[in-house]
Design an enzyme around this catalytic site. Structure first.
Site, PDB file in Angstrom:
ATOM      1  N   ASP A 318       0.701  -1.126  -0.043  1.00  0.00           N
ATOM      2  CA  ASP A 318       0.059  -0.093   0.163  1.00  0.00           C
ATOM      3  C   ASP A 318       0.933   1.367  -0.002  1.00  0.00           C
ATOM      4  O   ASP A 318       2.011   1.190   0.554  1.00  0.00           O
ATOM      5  CB  ASP A 318      -0.937   0.094   1.208  1.00  0.00           C
ATOM      6  CG  ASP A 318      -1.832   1.255   1.171  1.00  0.00           C
ATOM      7  OD1 ASP A 318      -2.698   1.319   0.409  1.00  0.00           O
ATOM      8  OD2 ASP A 318      -1.586   1.938   2.308  1.00  0.00           O
ATOM      9  N   GLU A 371       1.173  -0.531  -4.892  1.00  0.00           N
ATOM     10  CA  GLU A 371       0.112   0.806  -5.383  1.00  0.00           C
ATOM     11  C   GLU A 371       1.102   1.718  -5.516  1.00  0.00           C
ATOM     12  O   GLU A 371       1.172   2.335  -4.539  1.00  0.00           O
ATOM     13  CB  GLU A 371      -0.953   0.802  -4.385  1.00  0.00           C
ATOM     14  CG  GLU A 371      -1.901   1.601  -4.481  1.00  0.00           C
ATOM     15  CD  GLU A 371      -2.465   2.468  -3.324  1.00  0.00           C
ATOM     16  OE1 GLU A 371      -3.407   3.191  -3.440  1.00  0.00           O
ATOM     17  OE2 GLU A 371      -1.802   2.450  -2.305  1.00  0.00           O
TER      18      GLU A 371
END
Length: 641
Positions: A318, A371
């Protein structure tokens, strides 16, 4: 199921462990630090070890000693910064924390174990002594999973949040357990044709509304749905259904809760001390100090733990962009340049390369997914050529361009045609995943269906068209739960999906469309074999902005096969529309988003079109087709012998 394995030594740490830990390269630190039941001189108990280099004293407190501080002190291990000790009579299920007394400023605090395998059920914050054990039944999957998630294989990922995918029908306030969710989610994903499920973080987090992205326990699955062994069984169930499991993992920041990693031993141990480096302005959280070797060991071991002990098939890392840039979301004067005066976080870059090299070095069959929302170069290129070493990267640019485009009234779309075509300027610079994720259906953004322009019929047609574009473009696919059934409302983390919508024909049609797209992508080599190579894609016509159409070819490794895709982004049907084709013969219409079965108007090409020997779009043959309103058609052609 848990057990107390027999051990004889009073310490699990060897000198080699200490060396690797302090060097920042210990991948299996979870076997050494934390709480480990063992026997010493035939006396059962638990060995505890925790890193607190600036403590003057550390003791174990828990339900076994009335939470009395100092009753069970730990001892420092040489100059490693680690405190360790054996506490007799403590076994599996005991609740504990560490009482840390700092030697610098009189600071005293009770801390959860950073390496705990299990936690109490939130809002309680204690750690639990555990030895998660599961009798795995997924040997067939594990032996072959490399064939299910390579760059030339179809990966269609169903992103899900366990607490809101489904809830107990008899009591919508009750969260389902790992054991209750597993067979239902596995059956749904398999029926819909998804190859993988990606879970929003399951690592324990005190604030449920953070969806797991404010992680406090990097080695413990959340107790909200059951015990660690139950989560092992969850992964096993999905594997036995042929579904891979990817976990979101958050090494970018952590919350400042007192029981967690923050200010752990009276100093900024895991985080930077200077808020210009250590405080995240967007999330009010703390940023790991990637230059500290012991922090690297902690994070490397966490990643390894989920992949090793839980048989997870990949990690989606993330907020990578927030790790790479020192000035991420900061104004001038709010950040500290690196030693060369630049904005790049050199420690984070080194850590990410080390992480990916270690993970792929241990098992090349897994996938590491970034990401990353900027144009940072070579995110998904090997470290030995200067890349960050990820296997895949989310294509956030495609997502933003397409959602913006689809929100426009079709009459205006011709002025935004480059939103459809710009991606192909960079589509093969990385190994991309095309995401329509949870981030796009929260915080007032509206559901995917609600974002679409037009009346209800047009919204469904537009969403089918958007998904057709996603599934026929080069790259892997990701779709957030609820989008496959046409949620009208935004995702709500404290409610179940609106499964009752499937009582209505338009939602049934959309679900059928997603299912057929998944299976088309999986079954047609032209749509996945060359997902990350220029040779797998050719424009037919990318310039018809006046009619807002788009057409292209997809190819696999076989030279005599191709798919021809044409999309019409207006509600006006295009009859006798000419498309260039590379060869003659019949081009079979294998998918049409305007079919009655999907809720469309039923306009199409009667199963196929015979190519005419007339040049068009620089090719030798022409297809004269009908492009349905707000529709996508897919033709399959094979070169005549």
């Amino acid at each position: 199921m848990t057990a107390n394995p027999p051990m004889s030594a009073t310490s699990l740490l060897t000198d080699q462990d200490l060396y690797l830990f302090n060097e920042g390269t210990h991948l299996r630190l979870y076997d050494k630090l934390g709480a480990h039941p063992m026997r010493v001189d035939d006396q059962a108990g638990t060995y505890f070890a925790v890193w607190a280099p600036n403590a003057e004293a550390v003791s174990v407190i828990g339900d076994f000693n009335g939470w009395r501080r100092g009753m069970h002190p730990l001892r420092p291990r040489a100059s490693s910064g680690i405190w360790e000790g054996f506490v007799p009579g403590v076994g599996v299920g005991a609740v504990y924390k560490y009482h840390v007394a700092s030697r610098l400023n009189g600071f005293r605090v009770d801390k959860a174990d950073p390496y705990a395998f299990e936690t109490e059920l939130p809002p309680r914050t204690g750690s639990v002594v555990a030895v998660p054990i599961h009798e795995w039944q997924d040997a067939e999957w594990m032996a072959s999973r490399g064939r299910h998630q390579g760059l030339d294989t179809p990966m269609t990922i169903y992103e899900a949040h366990l607490g809101s995918w489904q809830r107990a029908p008899e009591d919508p306030s009750r969260l389902l357990t790992y054991g209750e969710i597993a067979p239902r989610l596995a059956a749904h994903a398999r029926d819909m044709g998804f190859t993988h499920v990606e879970l929003l973080p399951v690592m324990e987090h005190p604030f449920y509304a953070s969806w797991g992205y404010q992680t406090t326990s990097y080695f413990a699955p959340t107790r909200r749905y059951g015990q660690p062994a139950d989560f092992m069984a969850f992964v096993d169930t999905l594997h036995q259904h042929g579904i891979g499991v990817i976990l979101d993992w958050v090494p970018s920041h952590f919350p400042s809760d007192e029981h967690g990693l923050a200010y752990f031993d009276g100093t900024h141990l895991y985080e930077h001390a200077d808020p210009r480096q250590g405080f995240h302005p967007d999330w009010g959280s703390l940023i790991f100090n990637y230059d500290r070797n012991e922090v690297r060991s902690f994070l490397l071991a966490s990643a390894s733990y989920w992949l090793d002990r839980f048989h997870v098939d990949g990690l989606r890392v993330d907020a990578v962009a927030s790790m790479l840039y020192l000035d991420y979301s900061r104004r001038q004067g709010e950040w500290i340049p690196n030693r060369y005066g630049g904005r790049e976080n050199l420690g984070a870059i080194d850590f990410l390369r080390q992480l990916n090299a270690a993970v792929y070095g241990a098992d090349s069959a897994v996938q590491m997914i970034a990401e990353e929302s900027t144009a940072w170069p070579m995110v998904s290129r090997p470290t030995y050529v200067g890349g960050l070493g990820f296997g895949l990267k989310w294509d956030m640019g495609w997502m933003h361009d397409m959602l913006q485009y689809m929100s426009h009234d079709p009459v205006h779309r011709k002025y935004h045609h480059t939103n459809l075509t710009f991606r192909m300027l960079y589509a093969f610079t990385e190994n991309f995943v095309l995401p329509l994720s949870h981030d796009e259906v929260v915080h007032g953004k509206g559901s995917l269906l609600a974002k679409m322009a037009g009346d209800d019929w047009q919204k469904f047609a537009n969403l089918r068209l958007l998904l057709a574009h996603q599934y026929t473009q080069p790259g892997k696919k990701l779709l957030f739960m609820g989008s496959e059934i046409g949620q009208w409302g935004e995702w709500r983390h404290d409610h179940s999906l609106d499964w009752h919508l499937l009582e209505y024909a338009p939602h049934q049609g959309l679900q059928r469309w997603v299912r057929d797209l998944n299976w088309l992508y999986r079954d047609e080599p032209c749509l996945h074999q060359l997902d990350h190579q220029w040779s797998g894609f050719e424009w037919i016509d990318c310039n018809d902005s006046d009619q807002s159409t788009l057409s292209y070819l997809r190819r696999g490794r076989a030279a005599d096969a191709a798919l021809l895709i044409a999309l019409n982004f207006t509600p006006v049907p295009r009859h006798d529309y000419h498309l260039g084709a590379p060869w003659g013969g019949v081009w079979e219409e294998i998918l049409n988003s305007d079919a009655h079965a999907y809720g469309g108007s039923g306009q199409g090409n009667f199963g196929g079109v015979e190519a005419e020997a007339t040049a068009c779009h620089g090719r030798s043959h022409t297809l004269r087709v009908t492009l349905p309103p707000l529709g996508a058609v897919v033709f399959r052609g094979r070169r005549p012998a």
